[in-house]
Design an enzyme around this catalytic site. Structure first.
Site, mmCIF file in Angstrom:
data_model
loop_
_atom_site.group_PDB
_atom_site.id
_atom_site.type_symbol
_atom_site.label_atom_id
_atom_site.label_comp_id
_atom_site.label_asym_id
_atom_site.label_seq_id
_atom_site.Cartn_x
_atom_site.Cartn_y
_atom_site.Cartn_z
ATOM 1 N N CYS A 168 0.798 -1.236 0.000
ATOM 2 C CA CYS A 168 0.000 0.000 0.000
ATOM 3 C C CYS A 168 0.826 1.279 0.000
ATOM 4 C CB CYS A 168 -0.933 0.027 1.208
ATOM 5 S SG CYS A 168 -1.832 -1.511 1.497
ATOM 6 N N CYS A 170 1.488 3.673 -3.105
ATOM 7 C CA CYS A 170 0.420 4.556 -3.579
ATOM 8 C C CYS A 170 0.004 5.591 -2.542
ATOM 9 C CB CYS A 170 -0.806 3.737 -3.985
ATOM 10 S SG CYS A 170 -0.661 2.934 -5.591
ATOM 11 N N HIS A 171 -0.098 5.175 -1.277
ATOM 12 C CA HIS A 171 -0.677 6.051 -0.258
ATOM 13 C C HIS A 171 0.360 6.751 0.608
ATOM 14 C CE1 HIS A 171 -4.733 4.697 -1.201
ATOM 15 N NE2 HIS A 171 -4.268 3.464 -1.225
ATOM 16 N N MET A 183 -7.973 1.395 -7.201
ATOM 17 C CA MET A 183 -7.729 0.647 -5.975
ATOM 18 C C MET A 183 -7.883 -0.845 -6.257
ATOM 19 S SD MET A 183 -7.173 0.603 -2.678
ATOM 20 C CE MET A 183 -7.477 -0.421 -1.233
ATOM 21 N N HIS A 186 8.608 12.168 -11.840
ATOM 22 C CA HIS A 186 9.163 10.823 -11.735
ATOM 23 C C HIS A 186 10.536 10.770 -12.390
ATOM 24 C CE1 HIS A 186 8.990 6.642 -10.775
ATOM 25 N NE2 HIS A 186 9.182 6.291 -12.028
ATOM 26 N N HIS A 240 5.928 7.250 -18.657
ATOM 27 C CA HIS A 240 7.059 6.602 -17.993
ATOM 28 C C HIS A 240 8.169 6.444 -19.028
ATOM 29 C CE1 HIS A 240 9.624 3.802 -15.871
ATOM 30 N NE2 HIS A 240 8.916 4.030 -14.766
#
Length: 581
Positions: free
Chosen positions: A83, A86-87, A124, A363, A405
């Protein structure tokens, strides 16, 4: 460049319609703003964090549902394995939404269980229905995210110096090259799961040495002189390898934090090989080091306010760093705040930093063909920022496809628009071509001048070479094995005719052992007449490196060795040293 943080075994699917209905009725809590997130993007960000086993300060929330210590420990491990990417470490939100107690307690355990179990169309994962988590684990995670997030320790100068080792002091290193290798054509290939890099002779296709490094090396970078190879693992360990040694090996190492992705060295005239710099995910900071010993000299935090809403963010990760060719500066890209920092290293005791607001979720990226303009992807913003390293300013934010990307991207001369820089995308099948010549092609400079259709989403790297008329794009995170095990090749002189598919994994001739055989990261040799690919399988499966003749697009060689375990990124010494891509 970027690199590879992806579990091989997981490809979540969207929640069943019934679950989506339940989720929608509940209000769609914590769904991302952008809909229809690609499976490859979810997979890319859901890889395990290097913080999984790090001791942390725990603080229980008395308003949250009770948990045993064993439950809390298991939930913490699951969170950092699946997790945190992402969070965020502190659950303040990154690619995904915030999951802090002020938001989660009010929703309640039952509500959160639905969200975790069934996922959402916004990206999600459906952790329970996909089989990744049990019903009991989903209940545990729903309670866990109502407690205060555990706090990882900081990592300062004293911590760094405890890990700093000078294995061979500079005065004891060779005074001249002590081997017969064509150093400029050596490839540094990441062996992701063993914490090593393979140094491979590009001329003979033989392994020179397997060098111990940090876990899951993200990138390899060269000193300005081309003598020293620097690699950084996701565990923030940096290894400095001397290519002049009879058998190139480590001469210094250090850890600059607990999780990291980026490293580079000073390139500007007069400062060659003087400094190295590394950026950390945790703690959010960058560190300037001595260029020949890795002695840490200065640590700078990147915590601050976001470029858009001007809100404080406690965890803005350093995503990528490059060294300017126009000034004694490092270009430091800070992910969550959306800032590009031009760090002047001419006097590190009176450090000057120019802060350029670009776009959130920065990124990876690379230089244009003149090495003046840094093209960096703001992936979740679906933009590429063009930064002028000579003038120290943002030139333009360019809208591109879904979740760009590029790795370092690809430079080539377009038949119509002149010099362009290209990126593929995680979230769709497009390849964006951005014009980069503001002199002879001013009218289209820094605009998206053409969109090619590739094989599919899940692309990680794209590559060309000044001596080649081909453009290669991989798709290792596409859920279709036919796409993840092959690459698309475009004829630059006839882009409209579409692409040719090369069955790289099939050419590798690996046993049918159930390995994923994902084909990743095209990389040219120094001469620009060969392209190397990693065929990346699981740790217990056979992998290989495949070499293609760029002129004929035919198989040229396959490198197999039991020591080539989970090969992923690879970097040619000359091309990396001179920013040739």
């Amino acid at each position: 460049m970027t690199s590879l943080r992806t579990p091989l075994h997981r490809m979540p699917v969207l929640a069943p319609l019934a679950a989506v209905a339940i989720f929608a009725a509940a209000g769609g809590a914590f769904a991302q703003d952008k809909k229809d997130v690609a499976p490859g993007d979810v997979q890319y960000h859901a890889a395990p964090s290097a913080l999984t086993g790090v001791p942390m300060v725990e603080s229980r929330n008395p308003k949250a549902p009770p948990m045993t210590q064993a439950e809390f420990d298991e939930a913490r491990q699951i969170y950092f394995e699946r997790c945190a990417g992402c969070h965020g470490v502190l659950r303040k939100g990154a690619t995904g939404k915030p999951l802090t107690p002020d938001l989660t307690i009010g929703k309640g355990t039952d509500y959160l269980k639905v969200f975790i179990a069934y996922g959402s169309p916004a990206g999600m994962p459906n952790w329970q229905t996909s089989g990744d988590l049990t019903e009991q684990q989903v209940d545990m995670m729903a309670r866990y995210i109502q407690h205060e997030p555990p706090l990882p320790p900081e990592f300062g100068m004293a911590d760094m110096k405890k890990t700093w080792k000078v294995i061979v002091p500079p005065e004891q290193r060779p005074k001249r090259k002590m081997n017969a290798y064509n150093i400029e054509n050596i490839f540094s290939t990441t062996l992701r799961d063993t914490g090593e890099v393979a140094l491979i002779d590009g001329d003979t296709k033989q392994i020179i040495n397997i060098v111990k490094t940090g876990y899951a090396v993200h990138i390899s970078r060269l000193s300005a002189s081309g003598r020293y190879l620097f690699v950084i693992g996701r565990d923030a360990k940096i290894n400095m390898i001397d290519l002049w040694m009879a058998k190139p090996d480590n001469v210094a190492e250090i850890r600059v934090g607990l999780e990291a992705r980026s490293v580079d060295t000073s390139k500007y005239k007069g400062y060659e090989d003087k400094y190295a710099i590394a950026g950390s995910y945790w703690p959010p900071q960058y560190t300037i080091m001595n260029g020949d010993t890795l002695e840490p000299l200065k640590i700078v935090s990147t915590r601050g306010n976001t470029v858009d809403k001007q809100e404080y963010h406690p965890e803005p990760r350093v995503a990528s760093i490059v060294a300017s060719h126009f000034k004694p500066e490092f270009v430091v890209n800070v992910k969550e705040t959306g800032k590009t920092l031009m760090v002047d290293y001419s006097n590190i005791d009176a450090l000057k930093v120019t802060e350029i607001g670009t776009a959130r979720f920065l990124h990876d990226g690379g230089w244009d063909s003149t090495k003046r303009y840094f093209m960096v992807a703001a992936n979740q913003s679906n933009k590429v920022a063009a930064v002028d390293a000579k003038e120290g300013k943002l030139v333009k934010l360019i809208d591109v496809g879904k979740i760009p990307h590029p790795g370092r991207g690809a430079n080539f001369v377009h038949p119509k628009f002149g010099p362009v820089w290209a990126t593929g995308h995680l979230g769709d099948e497009t390849i964006s071509l951005i014009a980069t010549d503001p002199v002879k092609h001013k009218a289209v400079a820094f605009t998206q001048v053409q969109v090619l259709k590739g094989q599919g989403g899940g692309a990680l790297f794209i590559k060309s070479h000044p001596k080649s008329r081909h453009l290669y794009s991989d798709t290792p995170l596409n859920p279709d094995p036919k796409l993840s095990q092959s690459v698309a090749v475009f004829d630059i002189d006839n882009l409209d005719k579409g692409y040719t598919v090369l069955p790289i994994a099939e050419w590798a001739g690996l046993p049918d052992d159930g390995g994923a055989k994902r084909v990743v990261q095209p990389e040219y040799n120094k001469a620009g007449d060969e392209v190397w690919f990693s065929v990346w399988s699981a740790k217990d499966k056979a992998s290989a490196v495949v070499v293609v003749d760029d002129r004929t697009l035919k198989l040229k060689a396959v490198i197999k060795d039991p020591r080539l375990i989970t090969p992923t990124g690879h970097f040619n010494v000359y091309n990396t040293q001179h920013d040739v891509y």
